[in-house]
Design a protein around this motif. Structure first.
Motif, PDB file in Angstrom:
ATOM      1  N   ALA A  32      82.515  57.666  28.230  1.00 54.93           N
ATOM      2  CA  ALA A  32      83.031  56.341  27.881  1.00 54.93           C
ATOM      3  C   ALA A  32      83.213  56.320  26.365  1.00 54.93           C
ATOM      4  O   ALA A  32      82.521  57.058  25.649  1.00 54.93           O
ATOM      5  CB  ALA A  32      82.064  55.242  28.311  1.00 54.93           C
ATOM      6  N   PRO A  33      84.119  55.505  25.883  1.00 54.43           N
ATOM      7  CA  PRO A  33      84.335  55.462  24.429  1.00 54.43           C
ATOM      8  C   PRO A  33      83.140  54.897  23.660  1.00 54.43           C
ATOM      9  O   PRO A  33      82.947  55.229  22.505  1.00 54.43           O
ATOM     10  CB  PRO A  33      85.560  54.573  24.259  1.00 54.43           C
ATOM     11  N   HIS A  34      82.320  54.074  24.313  1.00 54.61           N
ATOM     12  CA  HIS A  34      81.150  53.459  23.670  1.00 54.61           C
ATOM     13  C   HIS A  34      79.974  53.544  24.640  1.00 54.61           C
ATOM     14  O   HIS A  34      80.164  53.526  25.855  1.00 54.61           O
ATOM     15  CB  HIS A  34      81.390  51.983  23.360  1.00 54.61           C
ATOM     16  N   LEU A  35      78.767  53.563  24.099  1.00 52.19           N
ATOM     17  CA  LEU A  35      77.572  53.564  24.927  1.00 52.19           C
ATOM     18  C   LEU A  35      77.502  52.250  25.699  1.00 52.19           C
ATOM     19  O   LEU A  35      77.651  51.173  25.121  1.00 52.19           O
ATOM     20  CB  LEU A  35      76.323  53.728  24.060  1.00 52.19           C
ATOM     21  N   ARG A  36      77.331  52.348  27.005  1.00 50.18           N
ATOM     22  CA  ARG A  36      77.231  51.160  27.861  1.00 50.18           C
ATOM     23  C   ARG A  36      76.394  51.528  29.077  1.00 50.18           C
ATOM     24  O   ARG A  36      76.234  52.703  29.403  1.00 50.18           O
ATOM     25  CB  ARG A  36      78.612  50.684  28.298  1.00 50.18           C
ATOM     26  N   ALA A  37      75.863  50.519  29.765  1.00 51.72           N
ATOM     27  CA  ALA A  37      75.087  50.744  30.980  1.00 51.72           C
ATOM     28  C   ALA A  37      75.229  49.540  31.903  1.00 51.72           C
ATOM     29  O   ALA A  37      75.448  48.416  31.442  1.00 51.72           O
ATOM     30  CB  ALA A  37      73.616  50.979  30.647  1.00 51.72           C
ATOM     31  N   ALA A  38      75.120  49.802  33.204  1.00 55.96           N
ATOM     32  CA  ALA A  38      75.185  48.733  34.198  1.00 55.96           C
ATOM     33  C   ALA A  38      74.324  49.129  35.389  1.00 55.96           C
ATOM     34  O   ALA A  38      74.246  50.304  35.748  1.00 55.96           O
ATOM     35  CB  ALA A  38      76.625  48.494  34.642  1.00 55.96           C
ATOM     36  N   ALA A  39      73.685  48.155  36.003  1.00 63.65           N
ATOM     37  CA  ALA A  39      72.831  48.390  37.168  1.00 63.65           C
ATOM     38  C   ALA A  39      73.464  47.740  38.392  1.00 63.65           C
ATOM     39  O   ALA A  39      73.945  46.604  38.323  1.00 63.65           O
ATOM     40  CB  ALA A  39      71.445  47.790  36.936  1.00 63.65           C
ATOM     41  N   LEU A  40      73.466  48.465  39.498  1.00 67.94           N
ATOM     42  CA  LEU A  40      73.892  47.886  40.769  1.00 67.94           C
ATOM     43  C   LEU A  40      72.642  47.355  41.457  1.00 67.94           C
ATOM     44  O   LEU A  40      71.701  48.092  41.722  1.00 67.94           O
ATOM     45  CB  LEU A  40      74.590  48.923  41.647  1.00 67.94           C
ATOM     46  N   VAL A  41      72.648  46.060  41.685  1.00 66.57           N
ATOM     47  CA  VAL A  41      71.488  45.377  42.249  1.00 66.57           C
ATOM     48  C   VAL A  41      71.790  45.009  43.696  1.00 66.57           C
ATOM     49  O   VAL A  41      72.914  44.619  44.028  1.00 66.57           O
ATOM     50  CB  VAL A  41      71.164  44.110  41.414  1.00 66.57           C
ATOM     51  N   THR A  42      70.814  45.125  44.550  1.00 71.02           N
ATOM     52  CA  THR A  42      70.977  44.797  45.963  1.00 71.02           C
ATOM     53  C   THR A  42      71.601  43.415  46.124  1.00 71.02           C
ATOM     54  O   THR A  42      71.156  42.451  45.514  1.00 71.02           O
ATOM     55  CB  THR A  42      69.609  44.825  46.684  1.00 71.02           C
ATOM     56  N   GLY A  43      72.663  43.349  46.923  1.00 69.44           N
ATOM     57  CA  GLY A  43      73.323  42.087  47.214  1.00 69.44           C
ATOM     58  C   GLY A  43      74.399  41.693  46.227  1.00 69.44           C
ATOM     59  O   GLY A  43      75.136  40.745  46.463  1.00 69.44           O
ATOM     60  N   ALA A  44      74.522  42.412  45.115  1.00 75.27           N
ATOM     61  CA  ALA A  44      75.541  42.076  44.114  1.00 75.27           C
ATOM     62  C   ALA A  44      76.850  42.781  44.438  1.00 75.27           C
ATOM     63  O   ALA A  44      76.851  43.900  44.940  1.00 75.27           O
ATOM     64  CB  ALA A  44      75.066  42.474  42.722  1.00 75.27           C
ATOM     65  N   ASP A  45      77.953  42.128  44.155  1.00 77.97           N
ATOM     66  CA  ASP A  45      79.262  42.725  44.376  1.00 77.97           C
ATOM     67  C   ASP A  45      79.639  43.703  43.278  1.00 77.97           C
ATOM     68  O   ASP A  45      80.341  44.679  43.523  1.00 77.97           O
ATOM     69  CB  ASP A  45      80.345  41.638  44.455  1.00 77.97           C
TER      70      ASP A  45
END
Length: 193
Positions: A98-111
């Motif tokens: 990715a061009p920049h440091l980033r993070a995301a979590a997939l949480v149960t029930g989230a779209d």
């Protein structure tokens, strides 16, 4: 519409993709739950990966055997994944260019994945050393993007503990949308930006 088959692709690639998409349509049409809709989306995503210009490598190892340390070394980010003596990774982690440091979590029930601070990755991927339970039992996977020359090449690898390889259903991964039981599992994925 027929798509041209690149010379280096297997001749069955397109028929397999069509079958996957047909299966996803059936799951979506006849499914009765949100989980069925997620399953259809995951089938389509896997079919799409068949044409992606990236390679996949899977690294399998037992808990606390250096999978996260290897990932950190490969991407040139010493503190990306938690590697403390008493910390183990508890969810599937994708690491992409990715061009920049980033993070995301997939949480149960989230779209959609929930953006998280990269400095807080350990709070979403690690197990509590005192209890052996994940810090967050609602997290099914985490995706991290960072600018890394190695990742920009389009390789993909996944690390899983030996217990996950020999005992299906004992780890979480993007292809498993629910919060199933976990044993230490981390993965490293690199894809072109």
């Amino acid at each position: 519409m027929t798509q041209e088959q690149p010379a280096d692709r297997h001749p069955l690639t397109q028929p397999v993709i069509r079958l996957c998409n047909d299966a996803a349509d059936v799951v979506e049409q006849y499914g009765e739950t949100y989980r069925d809709t997620q399953a259809a989306q995951l089938i389509r995503a896997e079919a799409g990966r068949l044409t992606a210009d990236e390679a996949t490598v899977v690294v399998v190892g037992e808990k606390k055997r250096g999978k996260s340390s290897l990932i950190n070394a490969l991407v040139g980010a010493a503190n990306l994944m938690p590697v403390e003596v008493d910390i183990a990774t508890s969810v599937h982690v994708l690491v992409r260019h990715a061009p920049h440091l980033r993070a995301a979590a997939l949480v149960t029930g989230a779209d959609e994945p929930m953006p998280i601070e990269p400095a807080d990755i350990h709070r979403y991927v690690a197990m509590d050393p005192a209890t052996g339970a994940p810090y967050r039992d609602d997290v099914t996977s985490v995706e991290v993007g960072l600018p890394s020359p190695m990742l920009a090449e389009g390789s993909r690898s996944s690390t899983r503990p030996a217990s996950a390889a020999s005992s299906p259903g004992t780890h979480r991964s993007p292809s498993r949308p629910s919060a199933w039981p976990t044993r230490c599992c981390s993965s490293y994925t690199a894809a072109p930006s």
